[in-house]
Scaffold this motif. Structure first.
Motif, short mmCIF file in Angstrom:
data_model
loop_
_atom_site.label_atom_id
_atom_site.label_comp_id
_atom_site.label_asym_id
_atom_site.label_seq_id
_atom_site.Cartn_x
_atom_site.Cartn_y
_atom_site.Cartn_z
N LEU A 179 0.83 -1.20 0.00
CA LEU A 179 0.00 0.00 0.00
C LEU A 179 0.87 1.25 0.00
O LEU A 179 0.62 2.20 -0.75
CB LEU A 179 -0.95 0.01 1.19
N ALA A 180 1.91 1.28 0.80
CA ALA A 180 2.80 2.44 0.85
C ALA A 180 3.49 2.65 -0.50
O ALA A 180 3.62 3.79 -0.96
CB ALA A 180 3.84 2.26 1.96
N ILE A 181 3.89 1.57 -1.13
CA ILE A 181 4.52 1.68 -2.46
C ILE A 181 3.53 2.24 -3.47
O ILE A 181 3.85 3.12 -4.26
CB ILE A 181 5.07 0.31 -2.91
N SER A 182 2.31 1.73 -3.43
CA SER A 182 1.29 2.19 -4.36
C SER A 182 0.98 3.67 -4.15
O SER A 182 0.81 4.43 -5.11
CB SER A 182 0.02 1.36 -4.19
N ILE A 183 0.92 4.09 -2.89
CA ILE A 183 0.67 5.50 -2.60
C ILE A 183 1.78 6.37 -3.16
O ILE A 183 1.53 7.37 -3.82
CB ILE A 183 0.50 5.73 -1.09
N SER A 203 2.65 17.46 -5.03
CA SER A 203 1.47 17.38 -4.18
C SER A 203 1.67 16.34 -3.09
O SER A 203 2.42 15.39 -3.27
CB SER A 203 0.23 17.02 -5.01
N ASN A 204 1.00 16.53 -1.98
CA ASN A 204 1.02 15.51 -0.94
C ASN A 204 -0.40 15.04 -0.63
O ASN A 204 -0.67 14.51 0.42
CB ASN A 204 1.74 16.00 0.32
N LEU A 205 -1.31 15.24 -1.59
CA LEU A 205 -2.68 14.76 -1.44
C LEU A 205 -2.83 13.44 -2.17
O LEU A 205 -2.35 13.26 -3.28
CB LEU A 205 -3.67 15.77 -2.01
N TYR A 206 -3.51 12.52 -1.51
CA TYR A 206 -3.71 11.19 -2.10
C TYR A 206 -5.18 10.83 -2.02
O TYR A 206 -5.76 10.83 -0.94
CB TYR A 206 -2.88 10.14 -1.35
N HIS A 207 -5.78 10.54 -3.17
CA HIS A 207 -7.17 10.11 -3.21
C HIS A 207 -7.18 8.59 -3.30
O HIS A 207 -6.66 8.00 -4.25
CB HIS A 207 -7.90 10.70 -4.41
N LEU A 208 -7.76 7.95 -2.29
CA LEU A 208 -7.78 6.49 -2.20
C LEU A 208 -8.82 5.92 -3.14
O LEU A 208 -10.00 6.22 -3.04
CB LEU A 208 -8.09 6.07 -0.76
N ASN A 209 -8.37 5.08 -4.05
CA ASN A 209 -9.25 4.32 -4.93
C ASN A 209 -9.35 2.92 -4.33
O ASN A 209 -8.44 2.11 -4.48
CB ASN A 209 -8.69 4.28 -6.34
N GLU A 260 1.56 8.07 11.34
CA GLU A 260 1.69 9.43 10.81
C GLU A 260 2.28 9.48 9.41
O GLU A 260 2.95 10.43 9.03
CB GLU A 260 2.49 10.31 11.78
N ILE A 261 2.01 8.44 8.64
CA ILE A 261 2.38 8.43 7.23
C ILE A 261 1.28 9.11 6.43
O ILE A 261 1.55 9.84 5.48
CB ILE A 261 2.65 6.99 6.74
N LEU A 262 0.03 8.88 6.84
CA LEU A 262 -1.13 9.53 6.25
C LEU A 262 -1.89 10.30 7.32
O LEU A 262 -1.87 9.91 8.49
CB LEU A 262 -2.10 8.50 5.65
N SER A 263 -2.57 11.34 6.90
CA SER A 263 -3.50 12.07 7.77
C SER A 263 -4.83 12.14 7.06
O SER A 263 -4.89 12.37 5.85
CB SER A 263 -3.02 13.50 8.03
N ARG A 264 -5.89 11.96 7.81
CA ARG A 264 -7.23 12.04 7.23
C ARG A 264 -7.60 13.50 6.99
O ARG A 264 -7.11 14.40 7.64
CB ARG A 264 -8.25 11.42 8.18
N THR A 265 -8.48 13.72 6.02
CA THR A 265 -9.06 15.04 5.77
C THR A 265 -10.56 14.93 5.97
O THR A 265 -11.09 13.85 6.23
CB THR A 265 -8.77 15.53 4.33
N THR A 266 -11.25 16.04 5.83
CA THR A 266 -12.71 16.01 5.96
C THR A 266 -13.38 15.48 4.69
O THR A 266 -14.58 15.23 4.70
CB THR A 266 -13.24 17.42 6.26
N ILE A 267 -12.63 15.30 3.64
CA ILE A 267 -13.15 14.78 2.38
C ILE A 267 -12.95 13.27 2.36
O ILE A 267 -11.84 12.78 2.60
CB ILE A 267 -12.46 15.44 1.17
N ASN A 268 -14.01 12.55 2.06
CA ASN A 268 -13.96 11.09 2.04
C ASN A 268 -12.90 10.57 1.07
O ASN A 268 -12.84 11.01 -0.08
CB ASN A 268 -15.34 10.54 1.64
N ARG A 269 -12.06 9.68 1.55
CA ARG A 269 -11.01 9.00 0.78
C ARG A 269 -9.88 9.93 0.31
O ARG A 269 -9.10 9.56 -0.55
CB ARG A 269 -11.59 8.26 -0.42
#
Length: 73
Positions: free
Chosen positions: A3-7, A15-21, A47-56
């Motif tokens: 998962l980390a490699i795919s991200i 950019s440091n934004l990632y949209h999860l598919n 602390e590799i990812l942080s959630r946002t208020t936007i889904n995924r």
């Protein structure tokens, strides 16, 4: 680890934004959605990812993954 490699491979330039598919990640990591949720929770807790208020949509810790020009970032 997959998962980390795919991200890191799917980050947009400067950019440091990632949209999860979910469908793609489940296929890539060969896991079910519930397992993917557990993997995401682990990356958030480390602390590799942080959630946002936007889904995924997640913020990726740019100190770990970065694809681009740091001066532009």
């Amino acid at each position: 680890m997959l998962l980390a490699i795919s991200i890191s491979d799917n980050l947009e330039q400067d950019s440091n934004l990632y949209h999860l598919n979910v469908d793609y990640q489940c296929m890539f990591c060969n896991v079910k959605p519930a397992t993917l949720d557990d993997l995401i929770k682990e990356l958030v807790s480390k602390e590799i990812l942080s959630r946002t208020t936007i889904n995924r949509l997640y913020i990726v810790n740019h100190n770990i993954f970065f694809n681009g020009d740091k001066t532009k970032f």
